[in-house]
Design a protein around this motif. Structure first.
Motif, short mmCIF file in Angstrom:
data_model
loop_
_atom_site.label_atom_id
_atom_site.label_comp_id
_atom_site.label_asym_id
_atom_site.label_seq_id
_atom_site.Cartn_x
_atom_site.Cartn_y
_atom_site.Cartn_z
N LYS A 223 25.20 44.34 48.29
CA LYS A 223 26.63 44.05 48.15
C LYS A 223 26.83 42.64 47.64
N ILE A 224 26.21 42.33 46.49
CA ILE A 224 26.31 41.01 45.88
C ILE A 224 26.89 41.15 44.49
N GLY A 225 27.85 40.34 44.17
CA GLY A 225 28.47 40.36 42.85
C GLY A 225 28.50 38.97 42.23
N GLY A 226 28.48 38.91 40.90
CA GLY A 226 28.48 37.63 40.21
C GLY A 226 29.84 37.32 39.60
N LEU A 227 30.07 36.04 39.35
CA LEU A 227 31.30 35.61 38.71
C LEU A 227 31.03 34.37 37.88
N GLU A 228 31.92 34.16 36.94
CA GLU A 228 31.85 32.98 36.08
C GLU A 228 33.27 32.51 35.84
N VAL A 229 33.48 31.19 35.96
CA VAL A 229 34.81 30.61 35.76
C VAL A 229 34.70 29.52 34.70
N ASN A 230 35.47 29.68 33.63
CA ASN A 230 35.55 28.65 32.58
C ASN A 230 36.56 27.60 33.06
N LEU A 231 36.07 26.43 33.41
CA LEU A 231 36.92 25.40 34.00
C LEU A 231 37.62 24.55 32.96
N THR A 232 37.35 24.80 31.67
CA THR A 232 37.99 24.01 30.62
C THR A 232 39.20 24.71 30.03
N ALA A 233 39.44 25.93 30.46
CA ALA A 233 40.54 26.72 29.87
C ALA A 233 41.34 27.43 30.95
N GLY A 234 41.81 26.66 31.92
CA GLY A 234 42.70 27.22 32.92
C GLY A 234 42.05 28.20 33.87
N PHE A 235 40.84 27.94 34.27
CA PHE A 235 40.15 28.79 35.24
C PHE A 235 40.05 30.24 34.78
N ARG A 236 39.63 30.46 33.55
CA ARG A 236 39.46 31.84 33.07
C ARG A 236 38.24 32.46 33.73
N ASN A 237 38.42 33.65 34.28
CA ASN A 237 37.40 34.29 35.10
C ASN A 237 36.71 35.44 34.38
N ARG A 238 35.48 35.68 34.80
CA ARG A 238 34.76 36.88 34.37
C ARG A 238 33.97 37.38 35.57
N ARG A 239 34.25 38.64 35.97
CA ARG A 239 33.65 39.21 37.17
C ARG A 239 32.68 40.33 36.80
N SER A 240 31.59 40.43 37.56
CA SER A 240 30.64 41.51 37.32
C SER A 240 31.14 42.80 37.97
N PRO A 241 30.61 43.96 37.56
CA PRO A 241 31.03 45.22 38.19
C PRO A 241 30.78 45.22 39.70
N GLU A 242 29.68 44.61 40.12
CA GLU A 242 29.39 44.57 41.55
C GLU A 242 30.43 43.72 42.29
N TYR A 243 30.86 42.63 41.66
CA TYR A 243 31.91 41.80 42.25
C TYR A 243 33.19 42.62 42.44
N LEU A 244 33.54 43.36 41.40
CA LEU A 244 34.75 44.18 41.46
C LEU A 244 34.65 45.21 42.58
N ALA A 245 33.47 45.80 42.73
CA ALA A 245 33.29 46.80 43.79
C ALA A 245 33.44 46.17 45.17
N ILE A 246 32.86 44.96 45.34
CA ILE A 246 32.95 44.28 46.63
C ILE A 246 34.40 43.94 46.98
N HIS A 247 35.15 43.48 45.99
CA HIS A 247 36.53 43.05 46.23
C HIS A 247 37.52 44.20 46.12
N GLY A 248 37.04 45.40 45.83
CA GLY A 248 37.93 46.55 45.74
C GLY A 248 38.88 46.47 44.56
N LEU A 249 38.35 46.06 43.39
CA LEU A 249 39.17 45.86 42.21
C LEU A 249 38.82 46.89 41.14
N PRO A 250 39.76 47.24 40.28
CA PRO A 250 39.47 48.16 39.17
C PRO A 250 38.74 47.43 38.05
N PRO A 251 38.15 48.15 37.10
CA PRO A 251 37.40 47.51 36.00
C PRO A 251 38.22 46.51 35.20
N GLU A 252 39.51 46.80 35.02
CA GLU A 252 40.32 45.90 34.20
C GLU A 252 40.57 44.55 34.88
#
Length: 587
Positions: free
Chosen positions: A181-210
């Motif tokens: 139950k481990i998911g990855g994430l990436e945050v671009n700190l130079t452009a307003g905290f733009r996020n990118r979440r892995s599928p496993e992250y989405l599953a852990i947080h109960g989020l849809p693919p979009e």
């Protein structure tokens, strides 16, 4: 048409080893004939392949006569079992024709080119590994008719194997992430905290693919209200500070089912040369099961710790009760034994004391009679001297007899310890009565007795469960000792202004009561302080103390009542006995 030399110079020039091989090759023995007979398209493509570093192969004519360059020789070393230059491709690649033949026929029939990626190329060369090629088959036309095939290829064995290994590793990692139950994430700190979440992250947080590119505010809203300020504050402080990363544990409320889950987040922050944060990468792990297990374990530990404390307390109370019962039995047995011994000693001791007194009286009478006899003779002097010695001896016998009688009386008193009931008593009232009794008794026994008594009785001292008769004996003994010490210091003091003082104080300690009895006598020397509770140890002169009072007091307070008795003293200044009695009930 140019002559043969010019042709060789134009289309077979350069090309390294294969160019030299083509120039030496006897093409007249092939269906193509000498190079000067070659069609123009063939000469063009041969010149191209000899002047490029890309692996190239040309199949020409119905026999698919083969032309290739050094680069092709290098990558095809594992599949070229013998020289292929000028041979028929269809015959040479017989073992591979099932793989490449359909594509060659497809191109030669005019149906267009063919593109293949990561094509397995079997090899029979000893020690050679299987190769994976990416290649294209392109038609070479003359007057609108396909006359040959241009092969441009690339050996991707290493890249392909690396890709396969990477894919396998990614699949393994994805599986591990799913299990853990481990998911990855990436945050671009130079452009307003733009996020990118892995599928496993989405599953852990109960989020849809979009939601893979959700906003920073979306994440903040998902955090449990009780943890939101702490979690976001940790993120912002890390980004705006100079740390290399951070770790935090907090709760989220999953949008998909409203369930509260515990998240363990570990992050690393990349910074530019000025130390400004530019990128954050991290991993989120669902640790709900572990947290709930730890909470349950802590509750269980607290429960059993409390139970252990209660058991320990019960055990201590039981042991204290057992000690008191044993002490009571010992006191009872000792009392019976002491009484028997004391009674046996009492009678002969009375005879000793009585006859000592009578003998003193008779010696006095004898001395009076001898005064009437002339003392000129030597015998009369001897008689007077012996009479004096006998008088002194009888005086010592009488003195020590009195002390022995006092010890026996105290032994008889001690034999009655443990008698009486045990009940709830107002400690201040008991102490006040005992103090009055001791004071008036001292005045009756000692003419001129004068000690100032100070009472500091705590109004909140309240009641204590005890044996009143036994505790009264303890207080009487301590007060009497205090009177003796203070009076003795006044007698020996060279300061006429010295005033003997005895202070009696009670203190409410909640579950216990403390009684302090302090005198301003000479105190106790450090050399004998540890011996004062030993039986028959006394600091008083012979005949004035038995050495049993403090010993009996210690047993009554400590062993019979479960309390403590201690002494604080400063030689030449004061002595204070501190008795602490537990308030609770005991058996």
């Amino acid at each position: 048409m140019s002559d043969s030399g010019d042709l060789l110079e134009s289309c077979l020039s350069h090309g390294g080893d294969m160019g030299a091989a083509m120039r030496k090759f006897d093409w007249s023995k092939t269906r193509l004939g000498a190079p000067e007979c070659w069609p123009e398209p063939l000469r063009i493509f041969v010149r191209v392949l000899l002047n490029t570093n890309h692996p190239m192969l040309v199949w020409w004519g119905p026999d698919l006569v083969q032309f290739y360059n050094d680069a092709f020789s290098e990558i095809a070393a594992g599949v070229l079992k013998k020289p292929a230059l000028g041979t028929s491709g269809r015959s040479y690649w017989r073992d591979l024709w099932a793989v490449i033949g359909p594509d060659v026929e497809h191109v030669m029939s005019g149906r267009g080119g063919v593109w293949r990626e990561h094509q397995l190329m079997p090899t029979d060369v000893a020690g050679s590994q299987q190769q994976y090629w990416t290649y294209s088959f392109s038609p070479i036309e003359e007057r609108g008719v396909v006359q040959g095939v241009l092969v441009i290829c690339r050996d991707e064995t290493q890249e392909y194997r690396a890709t396969l290994a990477l894919l396998a590793r990614e699949a393994e990692l994805a599986r591990v992430q799913q299990i853990g139950k481990i998911g990855g994430l990436e945050v671009n700190l130079t452009a307003g905290f733009r996020n990118r979440r892995s599928p496993e992250y989405l599953a852990i947080h109960g989020l849809p693919p979009e939601a893979a590119t959700e906003t920073h505010d979306d994440w903040v809203k998902r955090i449990h209200p009780e943890d939101r300020r702490r979690a976001e504050g940790t993120f912002l402080n890390a980004v705006n500070g100079n740390v290399a990363g951070y770790s935090i544990q907090y709760r989220i409320i999953r949008p998909c089912d409203g369930e509260t889950r515990w998240i363990l987040a570990k992050t690393e922050i990349e910074r530019d040369e000025n130390g400004k944060a530019i990128r954050l990468v991290g991993a989120h792990a669902d640790v709900t099961d572990q947290v709930l297990a730890e909470q349950a374990l802590r509750r269980s530990e607290e429960k059993y710790k409390k139970l252990a404390q209660e058991l320990s307390q019960s055990f201590e109370e039981l042991r204290a009760t057992q000690d008191r019962l044993i002490q009571a039995e010992k006191l009872a047995s000792l009392g019976q034994l002491t009484a028997g011994i004391a009674h046996e000693i009492k009678n002969p001791l009375n005879f000793v004391n009585n006859f000592a007194r009578l003998s003193i009286d008779r010696i006095a009478e004898l001395a009076a009679l001898l005064d009437e006899v002339p003392s000129t003779s030597k015998a009369a002097g001897d008689i007077n001297r012996l009479t004096t010695v006998i008088q002194k001896n009888l005086a010592k016998i009488n003195q020590h007899g009195k002390r022995a009688d006092s010890i026996v009386n105290n032994m008889l008193l001690h034999s009655r310890s443990g008698s009486g009931d045990h009940r709830s008593v107002e400690i201040n009232c008991l102490l006040d009565e005992t103090l009055n009794l001791a004071f008036h008794g001292a005045r009756a026994q000692q003419p001129g007795f004068s000690v100032k008594v100070v009472r500091e009785l705590d109004g909140q001292a309240g009641k204590v469960e005890l044996y009143p008769q036994e505790i009264s004996r303890v207080f009487l003994n301590l007060i009497a000792n205090g009177f003796y010490a203070a009076t003795h210091r006044r007698t020996d003091s060279s300061k006429p202004e010295f005033e003997p003082i005895l202070t009696v104080k009670t203190v409410n300690l909640g579950d216990a009561v403390e009684v302090r009895i302090r005198d301003n006598g000479e105190g106790i020397s450090p050399l004998i302080r540890d011996k004062i509770f030993d039986p028959f140890f006394t600091t008083k002169p012979a005949g004035e103390g038995t050495g049993l009072g403090l010993s009996i007091s210690h047993d009554v307070v400590v062993k019979q009542h479960g309390g403590t008795i201690n002494v604080e003293t400063a030689p030449g200044d004061f002595c204070e006995f501190i008795v602490r009695l537990p308030r609770g009930k005991f058996e």
